[in-house]
Motif scaffolding. Structure first.
Motif, PDB file in Angstrom:
ATOM      1  N   ILE A  95       0.839  -1.198   0.000  1.00  0.00           N
ATOM      2  CA  ILE A  95       0.000   0.000   0.000  1.00  0.00           C
ATOM      3  C   ILE A  95       0.874   1.248   0.000  1.00  0.00           C
ATOM      4  O   ILE A  95       0.637   2.198  -0.763  1.00  0.00           O
ATOM      5  CB  ILE A  95      -0.939  -0.010   1.219  1.00  0.00           C
ATOM      6  N   ALA A  96       1.910   1.251   0.834  1.00  0.00           N
ATOM      7  CA  ALA A  96       2.813   2.399   0.913  1.00  0.00           C
ATOM      8  C   ALA A  96       3.534   2.620  -0.416  1.00  0.00           C
ATOM      9  O   ALA A  96       3.725   3.761  -0.848  1.00  0.00           O
ATOM     10  CB  ALA A  96       3.822   2.192   2.040  1.00  0.00           C
ATOM     11  N   GLN A  97       3.919   1.536  -1.060  1.00  0.00           N
ATOM     12  CA  GLN A  97       4.588   1.655  -2.363  1.00  0.00           C
ATOM     13  C   GLN A  97       3.666   2.330  -3.373  1.00  0.00           C
ATOM     14  O   GLN A  97       4.101   3.164  -4.169  1.00  0.00           O
ATOM     15  CB  GLN A  97       5.005   0.280  -2.863  1.00  0.00           C
ATOM     16  N   GLY A  98       2.388   1.969  -3.335  1.00  0.00           N
ATOM     17  CA  GLY A  98       1.427   2.590  -4.241  1.00  0.00           C
ATOM     18  C   GLY A  98       1.269   4.075  -3.973  1.00  0.00           C
ATOM     19  O   GLY A  98       1.188   4.888  -4.903  1.00  0.00           O
ATOM     20  N   ILE A  99       1.243   4.454  -2.702  1.00  0.00           N
ATOM     21  CA  ILE A  99       1.096   5.864  -2.337  1.00  0.00           C
ATOM     22  C   ILE A  99       2.300   6.673  -2.808  1.00  0.00           C
ATOM     23  O   ILE A  99       2.168   7.833  -3.224  1.00  0.00           O
ATOM     24  CB  ILE A  99       0.902   5.998  -0.818  1.00  0.00           C
ATOM     25  N   ARG A 100       3.475   6.055  -2.767  1.00  0.00           N
ATOM     26  CA  ARG A 100       4.698   6.761  -3.182  1.00  0.00           C
ATOM     27  C   ARG A 100       4.899   6.760  -4.698  1.00  0.00           C
ATOM     28  O   ARG A 100       5.808   7.417  -5.199  1.00  0.00           O
ATOM     29  CB  ARG A 100       5.919   6.125  -2.513  1.00  0.00           C
ATOM     30  N   PHE A 104       0.151   9.111  -8.207  1.00  0.00           N
ATOM     31  CA  PHE A 104      -0.838   8.655  -7.225  1.00  0.00           C
ATOM     32  C   PHE A 104      -1.873   9.750  -6.993  1.00  0.00           C
ATOM     33  O   PHE A 104      -1.532  10.905  -6.754  1.00  0.00           O
ATOM     34  CB  PHE A 104      -0.146   8.283  -5.915  1.00  0.00           C
ATOM     35  N   ARG A 105      -3.142   9.358  -7.059  1.00  0.00           N
ATOM     36  CA  ARG A 105      -4.249  10.317  -6.885  1.00  0.00           C
ATOM     37  C   ARG A 105      -5.266   9.826  -5.854  1.00  0.00           C
ATOM     38  O   ARG A 105      -6.452  10.083  -5.970  1.00  0.00           O
ATOM     39  CB  ARG A 105      -4.954  10.547  -8.230  1.00  0.00           C
TER      40      ARG A 105
END
Length: 202
Positions: A95-100, A104-105
């Motif tokens: 999840i953190a990788q996706g946010i970074r 990312f929107r």
């Protein structure tokens, strides 16, 4: 003998869905019209309507793509056969990788829910179905640590994830992810010794 392409989506459908997914996520669902999608996918309106009878069908296909991608992330974390807390950490890291990640929107499902608030809307129902799956997945993982209070603890996790996704597209995503991952660690520590089924202060 079946055709080699049997069961596979057509190239035109794939282009339409890829284009819609990119535009819906980056610009918003209501802000993007059919004409824009058709033009950028380089297909005719007739082709679009052959694959997707209406815009809502295209929106649902977009959300299904995102749902399948997130289920794949969860399956990958679970397939590593780590202890339950390790699986939670692996899922949180994903999840953190996706946010970074670039572009990312926020959460595609929360964004869609904001645009389709009617509880009877098929799009709204698709959002709720995805979120129920995610809550149940986290609940099952936490129940392997201890069964008591697994669902309340899972709701806590989901709220932290939602907060991180909302803040991650507004503020420094690195800082937001560090805060989120520290929160997950704290949740796991407290959950191991706390009955989450009891109200706070009980």
């Amino acid at each position: 003998m079946p055709s080699p392409s049997e069961g596979r989506p057509s190239e035109a459908r794939s282009r339409l869905l890829d284009t819609a997914t990119r535009l819906f996520y980056t610009e918003g669902i209501h802000a993007v019209g059919i004409d824009r999608i058709v033009a950028e996918a380089q297909v005719t309106r007739a082709t679009l309507y052959r694959h997707f009878p209406g815009k809502e069908d295209l929106v649902l296909a977009y959300l299904n793509e995102v749902d399948q991608a997130m289920r794949g992330q969860a399956d990958e974390a679970i397939a590593a056969r780590l202890p339950a807390d390790g699986t939670i950490r692996a899922l949180s890291a994903s999840i953190a990788q996706g946010i970074r990640s670039t572009g990312f929107r926020g959460c595609a499902f929360l964004n869609a829910a904001a645009e389709y608030p009617d509880p009877e809307s098929p799009v709204h129902k698709a959002v709720l179905a995805h979120r129920q799956w995610f809550l149940e997945t986290v609940t099952e993982l936490l129940a392997k640590i201890q069964e008591t209070g697994a669902e309340p603890a899972a709701r806590h996790f989901v709220m932290m994830r939602d907060g991180a996704m909302a803040a991650g597209c507004l503020f420094d995503p690195v800082l937001i992810c560090e805060t989120f991952l520290r929160g997950v660690e704290r949740l796991l520590q407290v959950y191991a010794v706390t009955d989450y089924s009891e109200p706070a202060g009980a």
